[in-house]
Design a protein around this motif. Structure first.
Motif, PDB file in Angstrom:
ATOM      1  N   ALA A   1       0.846  -1.192   0.000  1.00 20.11           N
ATOM      2  CA  ALA A   1       0.000   0.000   0.000  1.00 20.11           C
ATOM      3  C   ALA A   1       0.878   1.238   0.000  1.00 20.11           C
ATOM      4  O   ALA A   1       1.843   1.330   0.764  1.00 20.11           O
ATOM      5  CB  ALA A   1      -0.917  -0.010   1.227  1.00 20.11           C
ATOM      6  N   ILE A   2       0.557   2.196  -0.842  1.00 23.29           N
ATOM      7  CA  ILE A   2       1.340   3.430  -0.920  1.00 23.29           C
ATOM      8  C   ILE A   2       0.717   4.547  -0.080  1.00 23.29           C
ATOM      9  O   ILE A   2       1.289   5.633   0.052  1.00 23.29           O
ATOM     10  CB  ILE A   2       1.508   3.885  -2.382  1.00 23.29           C
ATOM     11  CG1 ILE A   2       0.147   4.080  -3.043  1.00 23.29           C
ATOM     12  CG2 ILE A   2       2.337   2.875  -3.159  1.00 23.29           C
ATOM     13  CD1 ILE A   2       0.228   4.561  -4.491  1.00 23.29           C
ATOM     14  N   ASN A   3      -0.469   4.279   0.479  1.00 23.90           N
ATOM     15  CA  ASN A   3      -1.116   5.213   1.409  1.00 23.90           C
ATOM     16  C   ASN A   3      -2.180   4.442   2.180  1.00 23.90           C
ATOM     17  O   ASN A   3      -2.343   3.242   1.971  1.00 23.90           O
ATOM     18  CB  ASN A   3      -1.731   6.412   0.664  1.00 23.90           C
ATOM     19  CG  ASN A   3      -2.691   5.964  -0.440  1.00 23.90           C
ATOM     20  OD1 ASN A   3      -3.554   5.105  -0.221  1.00 23.90           O
ATOM     21  ND2 ASN A   3      -2.545   6.548  -1.627  1.00 23.90           N
ATOM     22  N   HIS A   4      -2.861   5.137   3.093  1.00 19.74           N
ATOM     23  CA  HIS A   4      -3.953   4.477   3.805  1.00 19.74           C
ATOM     24  C   HIS A   4      -5.292   5.153   3.502  1.00 19.74           C
ATOM     25  O   HIS A   4      -6.175   5.248   4.357  1.00 19.74           O
ATOM     26  CB  HIS A   4      -3.684   4.425   5.321  1.00 19.74           C
ATOM     27  CG  HIS A   4      -3.401   5.747   5.953  1.00 19.74           C
ATOM     28  ND1 HIS A   4      -2.154   6.324   5.953  1.00 19.74           N
ATOM     29  CD2 HIS A   4      -4.200   6.598   6.626  1.00 19.74           C
ATOM     30  CE1 HIS A   4      -2.188   7.482   6.589  1.00 19.74           C
ATOM     31  NE2 HIS A   4      -3.429   7.671   7.008  1.00 19.74           N
TER      32      HIS A   4
ATOM     33  N   LEU B   1     -11.284  -3.010  15.022  1.00 17.24           N
ATOM     34  CA  LEU B   1     -12.149  -2.182  15.868  1.00 17.24           C
ATOM     35  C   LEU B   1     -11.456  -0.920  16.361  1.00 17.24           C
ATOM     36  O   LEU B   1     -11.935   0.189  16.121  1.00 17.24           O
ATOM     37  CB  LEU B   1     -12.640  -3.011  17.063  1.00 17.24           C
ATOM     38  CG  LEU B   1     -13.467  -4.269  16.722  1.00 17.24           C
ATOM     39  CD1 LEU B   1     -13.801  -5.034  17.975  1.00 17.24           C
ATOM     40  CD2 LEU B   1     -14.739  -3.885  15.975  1.00 17.24           C
ATOM     41  N   ILE B   2     -10.316  -1.089  17.038  1.00 20.99           N
ATOM     42  CA  ILE B   2      -9.634   0.066  17.639  1.00 20.99           C
ATOM     43  C   ILE B   2      -9.099   1.009  16.559  1.00 20.99           C
ATOM     44  O   ILE B   2      -9.230   2.232  16.662  1.00 20.99           O
ATOM     45  CB  ILE B   2      -8.489  -0.390  18.566  1.00 20.99           C
ATOM     46  CG1 ILE B   2      -9.004  -1.389  19.610  1.00 20.99           C
ATOM     47  CG2 ILE B   2      -7.861   0.822  19.244  1.00 20.99           C
ATOM     48  CD1 ILE B   2     -10.103  -0.854  20.483  1.00 20.99           C
ATOM     49  N   VAL B   3      -8.505   0.427  15.514  1.00 24.18           N
ATOM     50  CA  VAL B   3      -7.962   1.268  14.434  1.00 24.18           C
ATOM     51  C   VAL B   3      -9.076   2.062  13.759  1.00 24.18           C
ATOM     52  O   VAL B   3      -8.903   3.237  13.409  1.00 24.18           O
ATOM     53  CB  VAL B   3      -7.201   0.393  13.412  1.00 24.18           C
ATOM     54  CG1 VAL B   3      -6.949   1.166  12.129  1.00 24.18           C
ATOM     55  CG2 VAL B   3      -5.876  -0.081  13.998  1.00 24.18           C
ATOM     56  N   LYS B   4     -10.225   1.431  13.591  1.00 32.48           N
ATOM     57  CA  LYS B   4     -11.364   2.132  12.988  1.00 32.48           C
ATOM     58  C   LYS B   4     -11.744   3.359  13.830  1.00 32.48           C
ATOM     59  O   LYS B   4     -12.011   4.446  13.295  1.00 32.48           O
ATOM     60  CB  LYS B   4     -12.550   1.177  12.868  1.00 32.48           C
ATOM     61  CG  LYS B   4     -13.758   1.784  12.168  1.00 32.48           C
ATOM     62  CD  LYS B   4     -14.937   0.817  12.162  1.00 32.48           C
ATOM     63  CE  LYS B   4     -14.638  -0.404  11.325  1.00 32.48           C
ATOM     64  NZ  LYS B   4     -15.846  -1.272  11.176  1.00 32.48           N
ATOM     65  N   TYR B   5     -11.736   3.172  15.143  1.00 36.93           N
ATOM     66  CA  TYR B   5     -12.054   4.288  16.049  1.00 36.93           C
ATOM     67  C   TYR B   5     -10.977   5.379  15.972  1.00 36.93           C
ATOM     68  O   TYR B   5     -11.295   6.570  15.913  1.00 36.93           O
ATOM     69  CB  TYR B   5     -12.177   3.755  17.477  1.00 36.93           C
ATOM     70  CG  TYR B   5     -12.253   4.826  18.534  1.00 36.93           C
ATOM     71  CD1 TYR B   5     -13.432   5.557  18.730  1.00 36.93           C
ATOM     72  CD2 TYR B   5     -11.144   5.119  19.331  1.00 36.93           C
ATOM     73  CE1 TYR B   5     -13.492   6.547  19.702  1.00 36.93           C
ATOM     74  CE2 TYR B   5     -11.205   6.102  20.305  1.00 36.93           C
ATOM     75  CZ  TYR B   5     -12.382   6.816  20.486  1.00 36.93           C
ATOM     76  OH  TYR B   5     -12.439   7.800  21.437  1.00 36.93           O
ATOM     77  N   LEU B   6      -9.709   4.972  15.947  1.00 33.50           N
ATOM     78  CA  LEU B   6      -8.626   5.951  15.909  1.00 33.50           C
ATOM     79  C   LEU B   6      -8.639   6.762  14.619  1.00 33.50           C
ATOM     80  O   LEU B   6      -8.401   7.974  14.631  1.00 33.50           O
ATOM     81  CB  LEU B   6      -7.279   5.229  16.060  1.00 33.50           C
ATOM     82  CG  LEU B   6      -7.014   4.582  17.425  1.00 33.50           C
ATOM     83  CD1 LEU B   6      -5.716   3.766  17.386  1.00 33.50           C
ATOM     84  CD2 LEU B   6      -6.955   5.622  18.528  1.00 33.50           C
ATOM     85  N   ILE B   7      -8.927   6.088  13.492  1.00 29.66           N
ATOM     86  CA  ILE B   7      -8.957   6.802  12.212  1.00 29.66           C
ATOM     87  C   ILE B   7     -10.146   7.756  12.161  1.00 29.66           C
ATOM     88  O   ILE B   7     -10.052   8.856  11.595  1.00 29.66           O
ATOM     89  CB  ILE B   7      -9.012   5.800  11.036  1.00 29.66           C
ATOM     90  CG1 ILE B   7      -7.687   5.045  10.939  1.00 29.66           C
ATOM     91  CG2 ILE B   7      -9.302   6.504   9.719  1.00 29.66           C
ATOM     92  CD1 ILE B   7      -7.657   4.010   9.841  1.00 29.66           C
TER      93      ILE B   7
ATOM     94  N   ASN C   1      -1.715   6.420  11.039  1.00 28.09           N
ATOM     95  CA  ASN C   1      -1.262   5.449  10.031  1.00 28.09           C
ATOM     96  C   ASN C   1      -1.449   4.025  10.556  1.00 28.09           C
ATOM     97  O   ASN C   1      -0.734   3.596  11.468  1.00 28.09           O
ATOM     98  CB  ASN C   1       0.216   5.698   9.698  1.00 28.09           C
ATOM     99  CG  ASN C   1       0.709   4.765   8.599  1.00 28.09           C
ATOM    100  OD1 ASN C   1      -0.067   4.061   7.957  1.00 28.09           O
ATOM    101  ND2 ASN C   1       2.016   4.755   8.366  1.00 28.09           N
ATOM    102  N   PRO C   2      -2.398   3.256   9.988  1.00 25.18           N
ATOM    103  CA  PRO C   2      -2.674   1.910  10.492  1.00 25.18           C
ATOM    104  C   PRO C   2      -1.780   0.827   9.887  1.00 25.18           C
ATOM    105  O   PRO C   2      -1.826  -0.322  10.320  1.00 25.18           O
ATOM    106  CB  PRO C   2      -4.127   1.686  10.064  1.00 25.18           C
ATOM    107  CG  PRO C   2      -4.232   2.454   8.776  1.00 25.18           C
ATOM    108  CD  PRO C   2      -3.314   3.645   8.914  1.00 25.18           C
TER     109      PRO C   2
ATOM    110  N   ARG D   1       0.887  -4.756   9.478  1.00 27.23           N
ATOM    111  CA  ARG D   1       2.133  -5.504   9.265  1.00 27.23           C
ATOM    112  C   ARG D   1       2.412  -6.427  10.453  1.00 27.23           C
ATOM    113  O   ARG D   1       2.880  -7.556  10.274  1.00 27.23           O
ATOM    114  CB  ARG D   1       3.308  -4.532   9.073  1.00 27.23           C
ATOM    115  CG  ARG D   1       3.321  -3.825   7.732  1.00 27.23           C
ATOM    116  CD  ARG D   1       4.505  -2.877   7.618  1.00 27.23           C
ATOM    117  NE  ARG D   1       4.521  -2.201   6.328  1.00 27.23           N
ATOM    118  CZ  ARG D   1       5.397  -1.277   5.974  1.00 27.23           C
ATOM    119  NH1 ARG D   1       6.347  -0.914   6.834  1.00 27.23           N
ATOM    120  NH2 ARG D   1       5.342  -0.720   4.785  1.00 27.23           N
ATOM    121  N   LEU D   2       2.133  -5.941  11.657  1.00 30.28           N
ATOM    122  CA  LEU D   2       2.321  -6.761  12.851  1.00 30.28           C
ATOM    123  C   LEU D   2       1.433  -8.003  12.800  1.00 30.28           C
ATOM    124  O   LEU D   2       1.874  -9.107  13.136  1.00 30.28           O
ATOM    125  CB  LEU D   2       2.016  -5.936  14.103  1.00 30.28           C
ATOM    126  CG  LEU D   2       2.103  -6.653  15.446  1.00 30.28           C
ATOM    127  CD1 LEU D   2       3.473  -7.279  15.640  1.00 30.28           C
ATOM    128  CD2 LEU D   2       1.783  -5.685  16.584  1.00 30.28           C
TER     129      LEU D   2
END
Length: 363
Positions: free
Chosen positions: A167-170, A237-243, A250-251, A256-257
């Motif tokens: 991915a070159i962006n999010h 879930l958490i990333v959706k809330y943070l974004i 940047n998720p 990657r983890l």
């Protein structure tokens, strides 16, 4: 030779994942995924390497019978009469077809070639399922379950790896999560159900199988599902809330983890699939896993069964598990390098493993 087979099988699964994930993402409209740049050479290299990595078990059997028959005759016999050899021939044919599809694809034909590519990739996965332990023991049921298991995990891992590294962006991350979360849940469900069915085919008793290397591999693989599910929930879930609160978040490092954990599971799978599944009379004292011997040195035979007890050591390792889980959450909150939560996840798995091993008693 065993090390070569293990490495080749782990990389074989990675190739399947790259192909399945790439073709699936190319089929998804661009407004439902981040912008990804998938080099054509990556797809070509993955396809070219597939029959090479898949050849390792064929070579292993060939070298085993070569002293009696000679190399050429042994190879001919394995390719024409052994299931693993027949399956490899189809792997080679499908790989050649896929190479032509990828090489001849133009930029305006990506979706059509992606559809053909994913069909051929599923065909390649089927050839591997055909030559598996489960396929040899119970042909139809074993092949179907192994195919579903490997296809589901390849799709999940593939999307994670391709998005994580290509991915070159999010952009469009929330629309991406809206469909991929459902795909991941479906893949996890399919993997779990087919995994249970495969386990029932391959081993007589899941817990009793821990005495041998195959069962140890199964156990460690399943323990790594704990951090995997944790990171999958975090990314879904958490990333959706943070974004939703911060567009600049940047998720990609966190997906990657998740990919690192999935690759670890692939590697463990490659290791234990080279071991013979235990079946009743096959379990002897000499066949006991060295890992199991670290915790139990009693005599074990086909009549031995495993049971559980609770003691203070188990309580200690349980609290260690909770401490490591807390450190993982803290490392995420502090936005530490993804290597730190990955290592903490490995330590967490070790703590659960030791807790289970010291709780086992032999009857």
């Amino acid at each position: 030779m065993d090390i070569l087979v293990i490495i080749s099988q782990a990389l074989l699964y990675v190739c399947f994942s790259i192909l399945a994930g790439s073709f699936l993402l190319l089929l998804i409209p661009s407004n439902y995924r981040p912008d990804v740049k998938i080099p054509k050479y990556l797809l070509l290299i993955s396809t070219i390497l597939l029959p090479i990595f898949a050849f390792a078990p064929v070579l292993d059997i060939t070298l085993f019978i070569t002293p009696r028959l000679g190399l050429f005759e042994s190879l001919t016999i394995v390719l024409t009469t052994y299931t693993v050899g027949n399956a490899w021939c189809f792997t080679l044919i499908c790989s050649v077809l896929l190479i032509f599809v990828i090489a001849l694809t133009r930029s305006n034909e990506q979706r059509m070639s992606a559809f053909i590519g994913i069909v051929l990739t599923f065909g390649l996965i089927l050839t591997v399922a055909w030559s598996s332990h489960a396929g040899a023991m119970i042909p139809l049921k074993g092949i179907i379950n192994h195919f579903i298991h490997l296809t589901a995990i390849s799709i999940w891992v593939g999307v994670v790896l391709v998005v994580g590294w290509c991915a070159i962006n999010h952009n469009n991350w929330l629309p991406f999560l809206s469909w991929f979360s459902k795909v991941a849940i479906g893949c996890l469900t399919a993997t779990a159900i087919s995994g249970v069915l495969l386990t029932n085919v391959l081993v007589d008793g899941y817990i009793d199988s821990w005495t041998v290397s195959y069962g140890q591999g199964l156990l460690v693989k399943h323990l790594f599902l704990i951090p995997l599910i944790f990171y999958a929930l975090f990314n879904g879930l958490i990333v959706k809330y943070l974004i939703s609160r911060d567009d600049t978040f940047n998720p990609i490092p966190w997906i990657r983890l998740e990919g690192f954990i999935l690759f670890t599971i692939f590697t463990i799978t490659a290791i234990f699939t080279q071991q013979s599944p235990p079946h009743g009379s096959n379990v002897t004292n000499d066949a006991v896993s060295p890992l199991f011997r670290l915790f139990h040195d009693g005599i074990i035979d086909s009549g031995s069964t495993l049971d559980f007890v609770v003691n203070i050591n188990i309580v200690f390792f349980f609290f260690l598990f909770l401490l490591l889980l807390g450190l993982i959450i803290l490392s995420i909150y502090k936005k530490a390098s993804i290597i730190i939560p990955f290592l903490l996840s490995c330590f967490m798995v070790v703590s659960i493993y030791v807790m289970l091993m010291i709780s086992v008693v032999i009857r």
